[in-house]
Design an enzyme around this catalytic site. Structure first.
Site: not given
Ligand SMILES: [Zn+2]
Length: 307
Positions: A27-28
């Site tokens: 996840p960014e």
């Protein structure tokens, strides 16, 4: 799907190759922002009554007893994001003072619970009757009767507690001013892609959005930051903002198998223009997209559109 492929990879000894192919799917910033907004909507105002912590110590960056003591009996006053970290602001109401004079000396006790999802971490908000998923490392029982659960099969996630304001370092890419952004990258000898991924400069930009931003700015990932003109850096500043804002508007994009805080599949995919599109025609000029390895990560770019 990805998690399955990885596990099979481990069994057949193809770990290195798969790690190279899939190490980017974490996840960014936009995904964490989506998760944080979901959590804030669901648990802010709720009280943590008790905490159960599993026996695996890998995800614990503060001792288990300290995490439990910090969380138990606290009200969740806000859930927000710092880079790729989820920050729960907690508060314990000060005991009622007998006189007005002592009341002014006692402030509400504040603390923070920090969660980094790593690659496969998930924060779920469930009813207490919901079956406990495998790889659940923490369960916080809430006064509302629901539970906050941290699940992480690969245990690259991190849980910690802080008494002061948590600062992961770096600046928020959506809050940084253009001049400050230019100053961060100007003159650096590293490839611009590595500089974009350096969390001490910008926090929260990962491999996918770095590739997409560089494509939109027309800059090759291997270009040295010091070789970029002010104009290049201004275009890159605009591109980073645009890509992150679009992805947040879409609810974060993800190629991994994690879910939002309800445990539902929660992500729409921003159409990646270069990321993961090796050998596919560039959406602008039809030139096949190239993939190269840079600091152990895969980078994708169009050899014609990006200079
Ligand atoms: Zn192109």
């Amino acid at each position: 799907m990805y998690a399955l492929a990885y596990r099979i990879g481990l069994w057949t000894g193809k770990r290195r190759e798969l790690a190279f192919l899939y190490s980017d799917s974490m996840p960014e910033l936009p995904e964490v922002e989506t998760i944080v907004r979901g959590l804030d909507k669901r648990v802010t105002g709720d009280m943590i009554e008790s905490v159960w912590i599993g026996t695996r110590t890998q995800p614990l960056k503060s001792p288990a007893a300290e995490i439990a003591a910090t969380l138990e009996g606290k009200k969740i006053v806000r859930v927000h994001r710092a880079g790729k970290h989820i920050v729960f602001d907690l508060e314990k109401k000060a005991a009622r003072a007998k006189t007005r004079r002592t009341a002014s000396l006692r402030e509400n006790e504040r603390s923070q619970w920090i969660v980094h999802l790593g690659m496969t971490g998930r924060m779920l908000v469930c009813e207490s009757a919901a079956e406990i998923a495998k790889h659940t490392h923490l369960v916080a029982k809430l006064a509302s009767g629901r539970e906050l659960r941290f699940v992480d099969p690969r245990m690259f996630g991190k849980l910690s507690v802080h008494t002061a304001d948590f600062d992961p370092g770096g600046v928020e890419p959506l809050e940084v001013a253009e001049e400050e952004f230019l100053a961060l990258f100007r003159g650096r000898k590293t490839p611009i892609k590595s500089a974009l991924l350096n969390q001490k400069l910008l926090r929260g930009v990962g491999n996918i959005y770095a590739d997409e931003s560089l494509f939109r700015a027309g800059i090759r990932p291997r270009r040295r930051a010091s070789s970029l003109t002010w104009e290049d850096l201004r275009r890159l500043y605009g591109a980073v903002q645009e890509v992150l804002r679009e992805a947040i508007a879409l609810g974060g994009s993800s190629i991994s198998d994690y879910v939002d805080s309800d445990g539902e599949e929660g992500f729409f995919q921003l159409q990646h223009r270069v990321y993961g599109r090796e050998d596919k025609p560039c959406l602008v000029c039809r030139t096949p997209v190239k993939r190269i390895a840079l600091i152990g990560r895969s980078s994708h770019y169009c050899p014609k559109c990006q200079k």
